[in-house]
Design a protein around this motif. Structure first.
Motif, PDB file in Angstrom:
ATOM      1  N   PHE A 197       6.901 -60.056 -38.548  1.00  0.00           N
ATOM      2  CA  PHE A 197       6.743 -61.376 -39.136  1.00  0.00           C
ATOM      3  C   PHE A 197       7.407 -61.504 -40.501  1.00  0.00           C
ATOM      4  CE2 PHE A 197       3.161 -60.869 -36.220  1.00  0.00           C
ATOM      5  CZ  PHE A 197       3.303 -62.009 -35.457  1.00  0.00           C
ATOM      6  N   GLY A 198       8.067 -60.452 -40.945  1.00  0.00           N
ATOM      7  CA  GLY A 198       8.800 -60.534 -42.206  1.00  0.00           C
ATOM      8  C   GLY A 198       7.908 -60.743 -43.412  1.00  0.00           C
ATOM      9  N   ILE A 199       6.720 -60.153 -43.399  1.00  0.00           N
ATOM     10  CA  ILE A 199       5.773 -60.290 -44.510  1.00  0.00           C
ATOM     11  C   ILE A 199       5.609 -58.926 -45.171  1.00  0.00           C
ATOM     12  CG2 ILE A 199       3.461 -61.015 -45.183  1.00  0.00           C
ATOM     13  CD1 ILE A 199       3.314 -62.553 -42.536  1.00  0.00           C
ATOM     14  N   THR A 200       5.687 -58.903 -46.479  1.00  0.00           N
ATOM     15  CA  THR A 200       5.563 -57.648 -47.213  1.00  0.00           C
ATOM     16  C   THR A 200       4.181 -57.567 -47.846  1.00  0.00           C
ATOM     17  OG1 THR A 200       7.922 -57.714 -47.702  1.00  0.00           O
ATOM     18  CG2 THR A 200       6.578 -56.199 -48.991  1.00  0.00           C
ATOM     19  N   SER A 201       3.439 -56.540 -47.505  1.00  0.00           N
ATOM     20  CA  SER A 201       2.073 -56.392 -48.018  1.00  0.00           C
ATOM     21  C   SER A 201       2.089 -55.675 -49.362  1.00  0.00           C
ATOM     22  CB  SER A 201       1.233 -55.592 -47.023  1.00  0.00           C
ATOM     23  OG  SER A 201       1.663 -54.244 -46.980  1.00  0.00           O
ATOM     24  N   PRO A 202       1.008 -55.815 -50.150  1.00  0.00           N
ATOM     25  CA  PRO A 202       0.900 -55.059 -51.406  1.00  0.00           C
ATOM     26  C   PRO A 202       0.969 -53.553 -51.186  1.00  0.00           C
ATOM     27  CG  PRO A 202      -0.729 -56.820 -51.340  1.00  0.00           C
ATOM     28  CD  PRO A 202      -0.105 -56.762 -49.989  1.00  0.00           C
ATOM     29  N   VAL A 203       0.485 -53.094 -50.041  1.00  0.00           N
ATOM     30  CA  VAL A 203       0.544 -51.651 -49.750  1.00  0.00           C
ATOM     31  C   VAL A 203       1.991 -51.197 -49.671  1.00  0.00           C
ATOM     32  CG1 VAL A 203      -0.086 -49.867 -48.095  1.00  0.00           C
ATOM     33  CG2 VAL A 203      -1.636 -51.765 -48.510  1.00  0.00           C
ATOM     34  N   LYS A 204       2.803 -51.982 -48.991  1.00  0.00           N
ATOM     35  CA  LYS A 204       4.228 -51.651 -48.874  1.00  0.00           C
ATOM     36  C   LYS A 204       4.890 -51.653 -50.248  1.00  0.00           C
ATOM     37  CE  LYS A 204       8.115 -51.055 -46.577  1.00  0.00           C
ATOM     38  NZ  LYS A 204       8.390 -49.820 -45.817  1.00  0.00           N
ATOM     39  N   LEU A 205       4.542 -52.635 -51.076  1.00  0.00           N
ATOM     40  CA  LEU A 205       5.128 -52.705 -52.419  1.00  0.00           C
ATOM     41  C   LEU A 205       4.696 -51.515 -53.266  1.00  0.00           C
ATOM     42  CD1 LEU A 205       4.716 -56.524 -53.159  1.00  0.00           C
ATOM     43  CD2 LEU A 205       6.822 -55.305 -52.609  1.00  0.00           C
ATOM     44  N   LEU A 206       3.428 -51.124 -53.145  1.00  0.00           N
ATOM     45  CA  LEU A 206       2.955 -49.960 -53.907  1.00  0.00           C
ATOM     46  C   LEU A 206       3.675 -48.691 -53.474  1.00  0.00           C
ATOM     47  CD1 LEU A 206      -0.855 -50.786 -53.963  1.00  0.00           C
ATOM     48  CD2 LEU A 206       0.655 -50.659 -55.948  1.00  0.00           C
ATOM     49  N   GLU A 207       3.938 -48.572 -52.182  1.00  0.00           N
ATOM     50  CA  GLU A 207       4.688 -47.410 -51.705  1.00  0.00           C
ATOM     51  C   GLU A 207       6.106 -47.423 -52.265  1.00  0.00           C
ATOM     52  OE1 GLU A 207       4.435 -47.722 -47.491  1.00  0.00           O
ATOM     53  OE2 GLU A 207       2.434 -46.823 -47.366  1.00  0.00           O
ATOM     54  N   LEU A 208       6.711 -48.603 -52.346  1.00  0.00           N
ATOM     55  CA  LEU A 208       8.077 -48.705 -52.871  1.00  0.00           C
ATOM     56  C   LEU A 208       8.136 -48.444 -54.374  1.00  0.00           C
ATOM     57  CD1 LEU A 208       9.306 -51.853 -50.915  1.00  0.00           C
ATOM     58  CD2 LEU A 208      10.015 -49.502 -50.540  1.00  0.00           C
ATOM     59  N   SER A 209       7.011 -48.668 -55.064  1.00  0.00           N
ATOM     60  CA  SER A 209       7.009 -48.438 -56.517  1.00  0.00           C
ATOM     61  C   SER A 209       6.870 -46.961 -56.880  1.00  0.00           C
ATOM     62  CB  SER A 209       5.868 -49.234 -57.155  1.00  0.00           C
ATOM     63  OG  SER A 209       4.607 -48.709 -56.748  1.00  0.00           O
ATOM     64  N   ASN A 210       6.626 -46.128 -55.905  1.00  0.00           N
ATOM     65  CA  ASN A 210       6.499 -44.689 -56.158  1.00  0.00           C
ATOM     66  C   ASN A 210       7.835 -44.124 -56.634  1.00  0.00           C
ATOM     67  OD1 ASN A 210       6.146 -41.892 -56.016  1.00  0.00           O
ATOM     68  ND2 ASN A 210       4.771 -42.050 -54.255  1.00  0.00           N
ATOM     69  N   PRO A 211       7.870 -43.454 -57.803  1.00  0.00           N
ATOM     70  CA  PRO A 211       9.142 -42.901 -58.317  1.00  0.00           C
ATOM     71  C   PRO A 211       9.788 -41.894 -57.367  1.00  0.00           C
ATOM     72  CG  PRO A 211       7.450 -42.886 -60.017  1.00  0.00           C
ATOM     73  CD  PRO A 211       6.758 -43.239 -58.736  1.00  0.00           C
ATOM     74  N   ASN A 212       9.010 -41.362 -56.431  1.00  0.00           N
ATOM     75  CA  ASN A 212       9.565 -40.400 -55.484  1.00  0.00           C
ATOM     76  C   ASN A 212      10.281 -41.063 -54.304  1.00  0.00           C
ATOM     77  OD1 ASN A 212       8.742 -37.994 -56.788  1.00  0.00           O
ATOM     78  ND2 ASN A 212       6.652 -38.316 -56.042  1.00  0.00           N
ATOM     79  N   HIS A 213      10.335 -42.377 -54.317  1.00  0.00           N
ATOM     80  CA  HIS A 213      11.094 -43.051 -53.258  1.00  0.00           C
ATOM     81  C   HIS A 213      12.550 -42.589 -53.325  1.00  0.00           C
ATOM     82  CE1 HIS A 213      13.142 -46.222 -50.979  1.00  0.00           C
ATOM     83  NE2 HIS A 213      11.966 -46.462 -50.418  1.00  0.00           N
ATOM     84  N   PRO A 214      13.175 -42.255 -52.198  1.00  0.00           N
ATOM     85  CA  PRO A 214      14.544 -41.693 -52.208  1.00  0.00           C
ATOM     86  C   PRO A 214      15.551 -42.545 -52.970  1.00  0.00           C
ATOM     87  CG  PRO A 214      13.595 -41.537 -50.011  1.00  0.00           C
ATOM     88  CD  PRO A 214      12.627 -42.326 -50.833  1.00  0.00           C
ATOM     89  N   LEU A 215      15.443 -43.849 -52.877  1.00  0.00           N
ATOM     90  CA  LEU A 215      16.423 -44.707 -53.538  1.00  0.00           C
ATOM     91  C   LEU A 215      16.222 -44.707 -55.048  1.00  0.00           C
ATOM     92  CD1 LEU A 215      18.814 -46.445 -52.901  1.00  0.00           C
ATOM     93  CD2 LEU A 215      17.303 -48.393 -52.545  1.00  0.00           C
ATOM     94  N   LEU A 216      14.957 -44.688 -55.499  1.00  0.00           N
ATOM     95  CA  LEU A 216      14.698 -44.616 -56.940  1.00  0.00           C
ATOM     96  C   LEU A 216      15.122 -43.260 -57.504  1.00  0.00           C
ATOM     97  CD1 LEU A 216      11.245 -46.424 -57.338  1.00  0.00           C
ATOM     98  CD2 LEU A 216      13.535 -47.308 -57.796  1.00  0.00           C
TER      99      LEU A 216
END
Length: 712
Positions: A457-476
């Motif tokens: 449905f193309g909806i981004t949850s706060p959980v997904k955003l919190l995961e993306l804010s992790n400095p260990n994300h490969p892109l960051l």
């Protein structure tokens, strides 16, 4: 994207106003579709109890009428009515003008024959003249014979022809019997006189001019048929309660099956009043959240994915409730995971909206599973508990915790209601176990479906955003290693955007996380950006302004490509694409303007491709990005709070005047709050620091010794 849609609308000659009207009508259609589906699920019994008998089978036991029933044998009644209808003759009405017209045509024909006969032309021309004027079936020989007759005989021929036509037209000629009448007329004309050629002339001329004068009256015929049908009394059949319908060992016939159907033994008898009641109940609980959304959350109507989700979740939940009723459970509502839908709406859309949806959904679940107050209350408690248990969601494992909380609250509710039962029994208390199972189902469903729901449905949850804010994300991590200056710039931009979003009612988490990724396109050519040029020569010194502009602006396109490669949510990709809008790369544009090598400079070649920011979050990141970079390069503003505030406000005003913020819903009042927020954050970053002397440690030791001696 917006310009693309505008071009598409223009191509198909559709105005933007009409396009939005189409979208609005589609929302209404979607609500109606949801209402119809929910009404069907609630009203229809998908697995009714049936007597599984077919024609030709032998009954294994007596089948007895469960109640006294009188019904109309529609099949036998219809058969009798059809027979009565078929006996009704077709109604014809005589057109009296036909006879007059036929007489006139015949007399005119013979007058023409007489005139041609009296003319001084050759016989062949006379014959040809008749054949040309009248497409009559007369051979040249017969016409020659006609012209050879005396005028008196021609009069006799005319009278005989009229006699035959009047005779048959008085009887009445129907359209579908015209050929039969012509054949009968020919037979009668053969015996008229002894002159065979004369008789043939009478026959053929009569056949040519005769026409139907009885016109079929369809309306009157249908009226008489309907009267005949109404005169047949319906055949009624009556079966008393306890009467044996089919005896043991009897071969089932077609009539037996018909009787069973009318008794409701092969399929439930449709109770239209009951169905209407269920439909009205569904209508009420569809209208409540719909009106709430239109009044307080109109922004939900703009997202097609959110609308689809809000429609499908109730359908799936009610369908599960319907399925649960076919299991041998006394309280099937206890195992329906209403809280799963509540939690998803709370996480993906809005908490208040989730509360309204939960209440409406709980009543529908209660109606489907038995209509008892305990069914409704257990669903409401589990749903509301689920909503409040995810109010501080920080990671996906919290969903498991929420499931256990829901299980505990549901079990307690069930146990409490069971205490009010008149006849207490130990087995009754075991129903509380279903509450725990409900919580487990909620945890499994939400954890399992949430990632798929986000993607579908193309909806981004706060959980997904919190995961993306992790400095260990490969892109960051790539950004930190390949472009450390850009990484730290993005962190500060995230802080600025988050603080500003809190002030203007935007999504602060989305603003912060989007800021972390807004400049990831700089990873590909990090050394071309000043924040990453620590102690190295600026490569732009060796490039033309246009090429430098191309490299600088390409980081947006590169960022979008990287975001898609790492499967970032669309909302973040949109921010990456929009965070510079159509801004001018001013430094290289001015350099090109003042360079004598360039005779004409097109300003459009030195602008970003856009689009402009479409949301508050994208607009805030554009402003945060601009302000952070500008203040970092302005030493005077850093050291003076007054200059800092003036500088920040001038930057924001310049961006506003350029039209870059026209499409992101930021008001002037919002921009004032944003400026204050930026200034407060930047003051903390660039505050004045005390310059400590190099021998501070030695002075500290001497001061300590002096204090010790004084104390002694």
């Amino acid at each position: 994207m917006l310009s693309f849609f505008k071009k598409a609308l223009k191509k198909f000659n559709i105005t933007e106003a009409n396009f939005y009207r189409i979208q609005k009508s589609q929302r209404y259609i979607w609500v109606i579709v949801i209402f119809i589906i929910l009404s069907g699920i609630v009203s229809i019994d998908f697995l009714p109890n049936r007597v599984n008998l077919q024609v030709g089978q032998v009954t294994k036991s007596d089948i007895v009428a469960p109640k006294t029933v009188e019904y109309i044998d529609e099949e036998s009644t219809e058969k009798l009515r059809q027979e009565a209808e078929n006996k009704v003759s077709k109604v014809y009405e005589e057109d009296t003008g036909i006879l007059t017209k036929v007489k006139a045509d015949v007399r005119q024909f013979f007058d023409t024959i007489k005139n041609i006969k009296s003319s001084d032309v050759e016989l062949e021309k006379k014959v040809k003249s008749v054949q040309d004027n009248y497409k009559i079936d007369l051979s040249s020989q017969q016409l020659s014979y006609l012209f050879s007759l005396s005028e008196e005989n021609i009069d006799f021929l005319e009278e005989d022809t009229l006699m035959f036509l009047v005779k048959y037209l008085n009887r009445g000629v129907k359209d579908n019997y015209l050929n039969n009448v012509k054949d009968q007329l020919s037979q009668d004309a053969i015996e008229l006189t002894e002159d065979r050629q004369y008789n043939q002339l009478v026959s053929k001329i009569s056949r040519h001019f005769i026409r139907p004068n009885l016109i079929f009256n369809f309306e009157e015929t249908e009226k008489r048929k309907e009267e005949a049908r109404q005169n047949i009394e319906p055949i009624k059949r009556t079966f008393s309660k306890g009467e044996i319908i089919i005896r043991h060992g009897k071969v089932v016939t077609h009539d037996d099956i018909k009787i069973l159907k009318n008794l409701g033994l092969t399929q439930p008898k449709i109770n239209y009043i009951n169905i209407l009641g269920h439909i009205l109940i569904v209508l009420i609980f569809v209208l409540i959240p719909s009106i709430y959304i239109s009044q307080y959350h109109r922004e939900v109507l703009e997202g097609e994915g959110i609308l689809a989700l809000l429609g499908l979740l109730p359908i799936m939940t009610i369908l599960l409730a319907k399925v649960a009723t076919y299991f041998p459970l006394e309280y099937p509502s206890f195992v329906v995971p209403v809280a799963a839908a509540s939690i998803m709406i709370a996480i993906l859309v809005d908490t208040d909206l989730a509360v309204v949806f939960t209440i409406a959904l709980s009543f529908l679940v209660g109606i489907v599973t038995g209509g008892r107050i305990i069914d409704v209350m257990v669903a409401i408690v589990s749903g509301l508990t689920g909503i409040y248990s995810v109010s501080k969601l920080s990671q996906r494992s919290d969903l498991v915790r929420a499931g256990f909380i829901v299980g505990g609250a549901t079990s307690l509710t069930i146990f409490t209601f069971m205490l009010t039962m008149v006849n207490l029994d130990l087995i009754i208390f075991l129903n509380a176990f279903w509450g725990i199972l409900n919580g487990v189902l909620v945890a499994i469903v939400t954890n399992g479906l949430l990632p798929y729901v986000e993607n579908i449905f193309g909806i981004t949850s706060p959980v997904k955003l919190l995961e993306l804010s992790n400095p260990n994300h490969p892109l960051l991590k790539r950004l930190l290693v390949d472009a450390p200056g850009t990484y730290h710039h993005s962190i500060i931009v995230g802080n600025l955007a988050e603080a500003a979003a809190d002030q203007v009612g935007a999504d602060s988490l989305l603003a912060r996380v989007s800021a972390y990724y807004h400049d990831i396109g700089k990873i590909k050519r990090s050394y071309f950006f000043t924040e990453n040029q620590i102690g190295s020569e600026n490569p732009h010194n060796k490039l033309s302004p246009s090429l430098s502009t191309l490299i600088i602006t390409s980081h947006v396109k590169d960022g979008v490509e990287l975001a898609k490669e790492y499967k970032l949510p669309q909302v973040i990709i949109d921010v990456i694409e929009q965070h510079h809008g159509t801004s001018l790369v001013s430094f290289f544009y001015q350099e090109a303007v003042h360079d004598e090598k360039y005779k004409s400079v097109d300003e459009g070649d030195f602008r970003y491709d856009g689009p402009k920011p479409q949301t508050k979050e994208a607009g805030l990141i554009m402003l945060s990005d601009m302000v952070e970079a500008a203040v970092r390069s302005n030493v005077a503003a850093q050291s003076n709070p007054g200059k800092l505030e003036k500088f920040v406000r001038e930057l924001i005003k310049k961006k506003l005047d350029s039209g870059e913020l026209d499409e992101c819903n930021l008001t002037l009042k919002d921009l004032d709050k944003v400026a204050n927020s930026f200034v407060n954050i930047l003051k903390g970053i660039f505050h004045n620091r005390i310059e400590y002397p190099d021998n501070i440690a030695q002075q500290f030791k001497e001061g300590k010794k002096l204090n010790d001696s004084l104390n002694k």
